[in-house]
Each structure stands twice: as structure tokens, then as C-alpha cells.
Motif scaffolding. Structure first.
Motif, PDB file in Angstrom:
ATOM      1  N   PHE A 116       0.804  -1.217   0.000  1.00 29.99           N
ATOM      2  CA  PHE A 116       0.000   0.000   0.000  1.00 29.99           C
ATOM      3  C   PHE A 116       0.841   1.274   0.000  1.00 29.99           C
ATOM      4  O   PHE A 116       0.355   2.334  -0.390  1.00 29.99           O
ATOM      5  N   THR A 117       2.086   1.198   0.444  1.00 27.33           N
ATOM      6  CA  THR A 117       2.827   2.427   0.723  1.00 27.33           C
ATOM      7  C   THR A 117       3.970   2.749  -0.226  1.00 27.33           C
ATOM      8  O   THR A 117       4.401   3.905  -0.286  1.00 27.33           O
ATOM      9  N   SER A 118       4.488   1.790  -0.966  1.00 27.53           N
ATOM     10  CA  SER A 118       5.681   2.071  -1.772  1.00 27.53           C
ATOM     11  C   SER A 118       5.637   1.360  -3.122  1.00 27.53           C
ATOM     12  O   SER A 118       6.654   0.838  -3.589  1.00 27.53           O
ATOM     13  N   GLU A 119       4.483   1.337  -3.759  1.00 25.91           N
ATOM     14  CA  GLU A 119       4.401   0.799  -5.115  1.00 25.91           C
ATOM     15  C   GLU A 119       5.152   1.710  -6.086  1.00 25.91           C
ATOM     16  O   GLU A 119       5.252   2.924  -5.882  1.00 25.91           O
ATOM     17  N   PHE A 120       5.648   1.111  -7.168  1.00 30.55           N
ATOM     18  CA  PHE A 120       6.227   1.877  -8.253  1.00 30.55           C
ATOM     19  C   PHE A 120       5.119   2.355  -9.187  1.00 30.55           C
ATOM     20  O   PHE A 120       4.000   1.838  -9.163  1.00 30.55           O
ATOM     21  N   ASP A 121       5.440   3.338 -10.017  1.00 34.14           N
ATOM     22  CA  ASP A 121       4.485   3.780 -11.026  1.00 34.14           C
ATOM     23  C   ASP A 121       4.112   2.609 -11.929  1.00 34.14           C
ATOM     24  O   ASP A 121       4.968   1.870 -12.404  1.00 34.14           O
ATOM     25  N   ARG A 122       2.795   2.415 -12.116  1.00 36.72           N
ATOM     26  CA  ARG A 122       2.225   1.394 -12.986  1.00 36.72           C
ATOM     27  C   ARG A 122       2.476  -0.026 -12.478  1.00 36.72           C
ATOM     28  O   ARG A 122       2.204  -0.997 -13.188  1.00 36.72           O
ATOM     29  N   SER A 167      -1.790  -9.603   3.078  1.00 33.12           N
ATOM     30  CA  SER A 167      -0.362  -9.754   3.339  1.00 33.12           C
ATOM     31  C   SER A 167       0.019  -8.931   4.565  1.00 33.12           C
ATOM     32  O   SER A 167      -0.435  -7.795   4.738  1.00 33.12           O
ATOM     33  N   ALA A 168       0.872  -9.517   5.437  1.00 36.89           N
ATOM     34  CA  ALA A 168       1.427  -8.744   6.538  1.00 36.89           C
ATOM     35  C   ALA A 168       2.205  -7.566   5.958  1.00 36.89           C
ATOM     36  O   ALA A 168       2.798  -7.656   4.880  1.00 36.89           O
ATOM     37  N   LYS A 169       2.215  -6.450   6.679  1.00 32.81           N
ATOM     38  CA  LYS A 169       2.808  -5.224   6.139  1.00 32.81           C
ATOM     39  C   LYS A 169       4.255  -5.011   6.594  1.00 32.81           C
ATOM     40  O   LYS A 169       4.860  -3.974   6.279  1.00 32.81           O
ATOM     41  N   LYS A 170       4.793  -5.972   7.348  1.00 33.50           N
ATOM     42  CA  LYS A 170       6.181  -5.851   7.804  1.00 33.50           C
ATOM     43  C   LYS A 170       6.840  -7.228   7.748  1.00 33.50           C
ATOM     44  O   LYS A 170       6.192  -8.232   7.447  1.00 33.50           O
ATOM     45  N   GLY A 171       8.141  -7.264   8.067  1.00 31.72           N
ATOM     46  CA  GLY A 171       8.856  -8.531   8.178  1.00 31.72           C
ATOM     47  C   GLY A 171       8.904  -9.301   6.876  1.00 31.72           C
ATOM     48  O   GLY A 171       9.224  -8.744   5.823  1.00 31.72           O
ATOM     49  N   SER A 207     -19.459 -14.252   9.102  1.00 37.84           N
ATOM     50  CA  SER A 207     -19.720 -12.958   9.719  1.00 37.84           C
ATOM     51  C   SER A 207     -18.482 -12.086   9.844  1.00 37.84           C
ATOM     52  O   SER A 207     -18.565 -10.966  10.335  1.00 37.84           O
ATOM     53  N   ILE A 208     -17.300 -12.575   9.447  1.00 37.87           N
ATOM     54  CA  ILE A 208     -16.116 -11.715   9.413  1.00 37.87           C
ATOM     55  C   ILE A 208     -16.268 -10.758   8.243  1.00 37.87           C
ATOM     56  O   ILE A 208     -16.213 -11.156   7.085  1.00 37.87           O
ATOM     57  N   SER A 209     -16.496  -9.498   8.558  1.00 31.48           N
ATOM     58  CA  SER A 209     -16.831  -8.517   7.527  1.00 31.48           C
ATOM     59  C   SER A 209     -15.605  -7.862   6.916  1.00 31.48           C
ATOM     60  O   SER A 209     -15.640  -7.439   5.760  1.00 31.48           O
ATOM     61  N   CYS A 210     -14.511  -7.734   7.687  1.00 31.70           N
ATOM     62  CA  CYS A 210     -13.301  -7.136   7.127  1.00 31.70           C
ATOM     63  C   CYS A 210     -12.097  -7.551   7.962  1.00 31.70           C
ATOM     64  O   CYS A 210     -12.232  -7.945   9.125  1.00 31.70           O
ATOM     65  N   ILE A 211     -10.917  -7.483   7.338  1.00 26.17           N
ATOM     66  CA  ILE A 211      -9.664  -7.778   8.027  1.00 26.17           C
ATOM     67  C   ILE A 211      -8.677  -6.669   7.712  1.00 26.17           C
ATOM     68  O   ILE A 211      -8.769  -5.993   6.688  1.00 26.17           O
ATOM     69  N   PHE A 212      -7.700  -6.496   8.621  1.00 27.98           N
ATOM     70  CA  PHE A 212      -6.718  -5.423   8.467  1.00 27.98           C
ATOM     71  C   PHE A 212      -5.403  -5.866   9.102  1.00 27.98           C
ATOM     72  O   PHE A 212      -5.341  -6.115  10.312  1.00 27.98           O
ATOM     73  N   ALA A 213      -4.371  -6.008   8.264  1.00 23.88           N
ATOM     74  CA  ALA A 213      -3.050  -6.366   8.767  1.00 23.88           C
ATOM     75  C   ALA A 213      -2.409  -5.131   9.393  1.00 23.88           C
ATOM     76  O   ALA A 213      -2.296  -4.084   8.751  1.00 23.88           O
ATOM     77  N   ASP A 214      -2.012  -5.250  10.662  1.00 23.93           N
ATOM     78  CA  ASP A 214      -1.474  -4.102  11.388  1.00 23.93           C
ATOM     79  C   ASP A 214      -0.174  -3.623  10.741  1.00 23.93           C
ATOM     80  O   ASP A 214       0.760  -4.407  10.560  1.00 23.93           O
ATOM     81  N   PRO A 215      -0.082  -2.337  10.371  1.00 26.81           N
ATOM     82  CA  PRO A 215       1.145  -1.845   9.718  1.00 26.81           C
ATOM     83  C   PRO A 215       2.330  -1.723  10.663  1.00 26.81           C
ATOM     84  O   PRO A 215       3.471  -1.573  10.211  1.00 26.81           O
ATOM     85  N   ASP A 216       2.088  -1.791  11.977  1.00 25.95           N
ATOM     86  CA  ASP A 216       3.158  -1.637  12.954  1.00 25.95           C
ATOM     87  C   ASP A 216       3.598  -2.955  13.574  1.00 25.95           C
ATOM     88  O   ASP A 216       4.593  -2.981  14.309  1.00 25.95           O
ATOM     89  N   ASP A 217       2.882  -4.033  13.298  1.00 22.02           N
ATOM     90  CA  ASP A 217       3.183  -5.315  13.928  1.00 22.02           C
ATOM     91  C   ASP A 217       2.797  -6.446  12.985  1.00 22.02           C
ATOM     92  O   ASP A 217       1.620  -6.712  12.762  1.00 22.02           O
ATOM     93  N   ILE A 263      -8.791   0.956  10.144  1.00 18.93           N
ATOM     94  CA  ILE A 263      -7.639   1.674   9.623  1.00 18.93           C
ATOM     95  C   ILE A 263      -6.731   2.070  10.782  1.00 18.93           C
ATOM     96  O   ILE A 263      -7.133   2.030  11.947  1.00 18.93           O
ATOM     97  N   LYS A 264      -5.504   2.464  10.459  1.00 14.03           N
ATOM     98  CA  LYS A 264      -4.569   2.894  11.490  1.00 14.03           C
ATOM     99  C   LYS A 264      -3.682   3.992  10.927  1.00 14.03           C
ATOM    100  O   LYS A 264      -3.181   3.883   9.809  1.00 14.03           O
ATOM    101  N   THR A 265      -3.519   5.056  11.695  1.00 16.71           N
ATOM    102  CA  THR A 265      -2.652   6.143  11.274  1.00 16.71           C
ATOM    103  C   THR A 265      -1.995   6.770  12.495  1.00 16.71           C
ATOM    104  O   THR A 265      -2.667   7.064  13.487  1.00 16.71           O
ATOM    105  N   ASP A 266      -0.668   6.926  12.426  1.00 16.74           N
ATOM    106  CA  ASP A 266       0.096   7.508  13.528  1.00 16.74           C
ATOM    107  C   ASP A 266      -0.225   6.838  14.865  1.00 16.74           C
ATOM    108  O   ASP A 266      -0.328   7.496  15.909  1.00 16.74           O
ATOM    109  N   GLY A 267      -0.396   5.523  14.834  1.00 17.15           N
ATOM    110  CA  GLY A 267      -0.657   4.779  16.049  1.00 17.15           C
ATOM    111  C   GLY A 267      -2.098   4.758  16.504  1.00 17.15           C
ATOM    112  O   GLY A 267      -2.436   4.068  17.469  1.00 17.15           O
TER     113      GLY A 267
END
Length: 379
Positions: A116-122, A167-171, A207-217, A263-267
Motif C-alpha cells: 500500500f505504501t511504496s508501489e512503483f508507477d504502474r 499480506s502482513a505489512k512488515k517482516g 460474519s467476518i466482515s473485514c480484516i486489516f493487517a497491522d502496519p506496525d506489527d 484503519i490505522k494512522t500515527d498509532g
């Protein structure tokens, strides 16, 4: 228990009908700043046709499968009569180069961008799964990585199918998978891939409506259901403890579709439950806002990494703990500005899914026939 292809299609079509039955109108760009001595502001905006969209023919986006990275907008288009789906990414601009696409020979149930954070153009990179058919995979363009497709391993090495993947966002960026109420985590990232059973979320199947991989962990996955929020981890916070549900919050039932965005932003961990927006403060949900839109199955909040935007045209300021308009102030407008502002307000009353460019840039609303791109007005 595996959901059939017909059940998956029917459920998602019903969700689309509930959220998106509104007519959209192509509009001119907005106009920022002063105009003929007027001091009001209106955010700049424009509409972008979705690939092959035809509401009359049932070719529409899957509204709860909508993501925005730092380099573009991912949507999944569904041809309801042909029972087919395709993936598309808006790279910006117009013409044939504006969109990248992937037309699979299978029926995907869900997908998510890898980065989500560092894709290249196209660049185009997603994980996907096809539910009861029992496969999952990765598709890549313009990043040098090969695509792959695997069978979901069966017990005890996996559940045999996935209904959601992330996908996990770290490691090592291991893959999380959802199978009904079960949460699985990739344990072997080389072939043959295997998964560990991490937790079973309470509730009815599906009934799991959404999932979110923690960007800090990388060890944490957040899960939303019709009645609650769950923090799931592959590592216990207690020495010698088992992985599983680390924390849970029962939100009750208010006749909505439950938690539709995390969502998560600045902790700050923020989530949408029905029309209410909550922040976890000292481990407890605290309501910080309410959306005056009809609730649906898709996300009405998002973040660019700094601000939280809502599809009703407001953003949240953590410093002042207030909501402000990002589409303009609506006062002292010229006639031309007032017309554009009224159009923009109309779009922002439709409970459409929203996404923001990571790192700052346009905010997008996903409608049945087109994208609405809004350049937020700074007030």
C-alpha cells in the motif's frame, strides 16, 4: 463448511444493490480558491469512467473490494450475467494507459494489494483467493516478481479454502487467510506453502466482515464482524502463551452490517461500526464521530496515512479532535462554485466506498459506473 460459488455471488450482488443503487452523473471539474471576489472554496473533482462499466448490463464494481495505494486505485469489476470478474488498477491520466488489468480464468471471491505504501508507477501486485474452489495466488505486473497460483492446503496444513487474504505489512510479509470463522497464518513461505491455525472468531459462518493487517506489527491481524472487533496474533503477549485472540470488543448489534472498515494512522486504531466511528483509546472504543449516510457493506472511512477521511466529505483532525470539511466550506460561493459544491455534496451523501492515496493526494469515491476523484480542499 465451504460456501458455494452461487452463494458467494448472490450475497455480494445483494450487498451491491443495497449500497450502490444510485445514479451518478459525469460532472465538470471543481474550482479551488477565490472566484470573482468570492472567498469560498470548493474542492477540485472529476469523474473517471470504470472499465467496461454498464449498470444496465450488470457490469459493476464489487463495492467492498476497493483499495487505494500510493500509486493508484484497485477495483474488481463483476459481470453479473457472465458470472465473471476482473481486476483493474487506475494509474492516473486518461486513455488506454490509464488502467492496468488482469482478467483471470477463475471467479475470485476477494483480493487485496500486496503493497500500500511504496508501489512503483504502474506497478500491479495483488493477492487473491477464489473461495470454495480452494485456490489462492498472487498476480504481478511491472515489478519483476512472477505470479503464482496454489491450492490452499487441507487440514492440518491449511483449511482447504480461503474467503479473504491479506499480506502482513512488515517482516517477511507472510500471508493471512480467512476461512469462514477461522484465521490462518502462512508458516512456510516457500513451496510447498503451509499455514498455521491461529484463531476461530465467534459468530455465524461468514460474519467476518473485514480484516486489516497491522502496519506496525507483522504478528497482528485485526478482524471486524457483525457484532465485534478482534485483535488476533501469531505471538502471545504472555511468555509461553499461545497465539489466538489477543483482545476482543463486543459492540452489540444495531441492525447494521457490523464493522466495515479498520484503519490505522500515527498509532491511532480507528474503525467504522455501522454509522459510528470509533477510536481505540487506552484499549477501549471511544466514539469520535457519526456518519450521516445510510450504512452499507463497504468502508466509509479511509486514511492517507495522516488524515482520516469519511465519504460524507469530512476529515478528522486528531489534534483538535474535530471533523472538518475537505470538499469546501460552502459559504460565499459564486454561482458556478455553488453549482459544483452542490454536486459534490450530493456525491458525498450516497454512502459510497472511499479510499485515499497513501502519502497524500486524491481521495476517491467508488460508484457503480465511475470513480470520483477529489483533491481535498485545505481550509
Amino acid at each position: 463448511m465451504k460456501r458455494t460459488l452461487k452463494q458467494s455471488v448472490t450475497g455480494l450482488i445483494l450487498g451491491l444493490m443495497l449500497v450502490g443503487c444510485q445514479k451518478s452523473t459525469t460532472t465538470p471539474n471543481g474550482n479551488n480558491g477565490n472566484n470573482g471576489g468570492n472567498s469560498g472554496t470548493v474542492a477540485s473533482f472529476n469523474t473517471i469512467p470504470l472499465p467496461n462499466a454498464s449498470i444496465a448490463n450488470g457490469i459493476i464494481p464489487v463495492l467492498n473490494e476497493f483499495y487505494v495505494t500510493n500509486r493508484g486505485v484497485y477495483v474488481m469489476m463483476q459481470n453479473s450475467s457472465m458470472l465473471s470478474r476482473s481486476f483493474h488498477k487506475y494509474n492516473g491520466g486518461s486513455g488506454s494507459a490509464a488502467w492496468s488489468k488482469y482478467e483471470p480464468d477463475f471467479f475470485p471471491v476477494s483480493f487485496m494489494p500486496v503493497n500500500f505504501t511504496s508501489e512503483f508507477d504502474r506497478e500491479f501486485s495483488i493477492h487473491w483467493c477464489n473461495g470454495a474452489e480452494g485456490k489462492y495466488g498472487m498476480y504481478n505486473m511491472n515489478n519483476g516478481a512472477p505470479p503464482f497460483e496454489y491450492d490452499v492446503p487441507t487440514t492440518p496444513l491449511g483449511p482447504g479454502y480461503f474467503t479473504k487474504v491479506a499480506s502482513a505489512k512488515k517482516g517477511m510479509h507472510h500471508l493471512w487467510g480467512v476461512a469462514g470463522q477461522e484465521i490462518w497464518s502462512e508458516s512456510v513461505v516457500v513451496f510447498p506453502k503451509t499455514f498455521d491455525s491461529i484463531a476461530t472468531i465467534p459468530g455465524d459462518l461468514g460474519s467476518i466482515s473485514c480484516i486489516f493487517a497491522d502496519p506496525d506489527d507483522e504478528t497482528v491481524l485485526w478482524c471486524g464482524t457483525q457484532t465485534g472487533l478482534y485483535k488476533v496474533g501469531t505471538v502471545s503477549p504472555n511468555a509461553g502463551g499461545d497465539p489466538g485472540i489477543l483482545q476482543q470488543w463486543n459492540l452489540g448489534s444495531n441492525g447494521t452490517f457490523g464493522v466495515t472498515a479498520i484503519i490505522k494512522t500515527d498509532g491511532h486504531l480507528v474503525f467504522q461500526f455501522g454509522n459510528s466511528i470509533f477510536e481505540l483509546v487506552a484499549g477501549q472504543p471511544k466514539e469520535i464521530g457519526s456518519l450521516i449516510v445510510s450504512s452499507g457493506t463497504s468502508a466509509n472511512i479511509c486514511t492517507d496515512g495522516t488524515r482520516i477521511y469519511a465519504s460524507n466529505g469530512t476529515y478528522y483532525n486528531f489534534n483538535t479532535k474535530t471533523w472538518k470539511s475537505f470538499i469546501g466550506d460552502g459559504v460565499n460561493l459564486s454561482q458556478d462554485q455553488q453549482t459544483k459544491y452542490n454536486l459534490l455534496k450530493g456525491y458525498c451523501s450516497g454512502a459510497f466506498p472511499i479510499g485515499a492515496t497513501t502519502g497524500g493526494g486524491p481521495v476517491y469515491l467508488l460508484m457503480l459506473g465511475e470513480l470520483l476523484s477529489i483533491t481535498p480542499s485545505t481550509l
